[in-house]
Scaffold this active site. Structure first.
Site, mmCIF file in Angstrom:
data_model
loop_
_atom_site.group_PDB
_atom_site.id
_atom_site.type_symbol
_atom_site.label_atom_id
_atom_site.label_comp_id
_atom_site.label_asym_id
_atom_site.label_seq_id
_atom_site.Cartn_x
_atom_site.Cartn_y
_atom_site.Cartn_z
ATOM 1 N N LYS A 149 35.759 44.591 43.151
ATOM 2 C CA LYS A 149 36.140 44.144 44.488
ATOM 3 C C LYS A 149 36.402 42.630 44.489
ATOM 4 C CE LYS A 149 33.566 42.996 47.980
ATOM 5 N NZ LYS A 149 32.554 42.940 49.040
ATOM 6 N N ASP A 168 36.462 47.295 50.030
ATOM 7 C CA ASP A 168 35.208 46.877 50.649
ATOM 8 C C ASP A 168 34.784 47.970 51.628
ATOM 9 O OD1 ASP A 168 36.839 46.650 52.838
ATOM 10 O OD2 ASP A 168 36.181 44.642 53.393
#
Ligand code: SF4
Length: 240
Positions: A149, A168
């Protein structure tokens, strides 16, 4: 897969149940025309979506992204407004007093682990990458505290390199609600999205879904009546 009509609204409901969590089969909502329609609606709603973490360079974005785990961007921006005046380089973070740094980043939560990650990543950048944030997924993933991420945020936003899609909590929820993925594991969701979203859209798509999740499709009480994707959405969480 052929869409099935609903008796409530004209949404493209899939032939199969959307409750098949954890399955690797492609979600029914990934018909290319439907995906293109979703992308068009996101472009319409969020033509200028971008990363909301304030930063002046790739290194600051990396640090801010590490600090943003389990924390809002607003809070991170408050903390970094003073942090980046004191620590102006990877050297400064690498040689910080850990106790002091812990106190300074404490408002972002998980401050002990985040201090280790921030200092570890800064040291690695100095020792292994000549003081520069690396520009490949393989290299950036070697930095302490950096998983896909964070890597995607930095590579995409700071360097314009589309190595993947940021997953996310918002992207995770929206990918499920929009039936673009039936997985719950962020890594699998990212793989699902990479299969159906054109690569040139990866960076912008991530920002747009995050913006939509923050502004309209909240985890609790999504504002479906205000949502321009409403006709394309058949989520069980819909409020209209
Ligand atoms: S219709 Fe509702 S649940 Fe579906 S994407 Fe829009 S806000 Fe989210």
């Amino acid at each position: 897969m052929t869409p099935k009509k609903t008796n409530k609204r004209k949404t493209s409901k899939p032939a199969k149940s959307t409750k098949a969590r954890g399955k690797t089969a492609r979600a029914a909502g990934t018909n290319p025309k439907r995906v293109a329609a979703i992308l068009a609606k996101l472009d319409e709603a969020y033509p200028n979506a971008t990363c909301e973490l304030k930063h002046e360079n790739a290194f600051q974005l990396l640090i801010s992204t590490i600090l943003s785990a389990q924390c809002t961007d607003v809070r991170v921006n408050q903390v970094t407004a003073t942090l980046y005046k004191k620590y102006t380089s990877p050297e400064a973070f690498a040689h910080a007093n850990p106790r002091e740094l812990e106190l300074e980043i404490r408002p972002t939560g998980f401050f002990r682990n985040k201090t280790k990650s921030v200092m570890g990543a800064s040291k690695a950048i100095l020792e292994k990458f000549g003081g520069q944030v690396p520009r490949t997924m393989e290299e950036i993933l070697t930095l302490p505290g950096v998983a896909r991420k964070t890597a995607n945020v930095v590579l995409g936003t700071a360097f314009g390199i589309a190595s993947g899609i940021v997953v996310d909590t918002h992207v995770q929820r929206l990918a499920n609600r929009l039936d673009l993925s039936r997985n719950e594991d962020p890594k699998k969701i990212e793989q699902d999205l990479m299969q159906i979203i054109p690569r040139e859209k990866w960076i912008q798509f991530s920002h747009q879904l995050i913006w939509h999740g923050r502004r309209v499709c909240a985890a609790r009480k999504p504002k479906c009546a205000e949502c321009n994707l409403e006709k394309l959405c058949y989520s069980k969480d819909k409020t209209v």
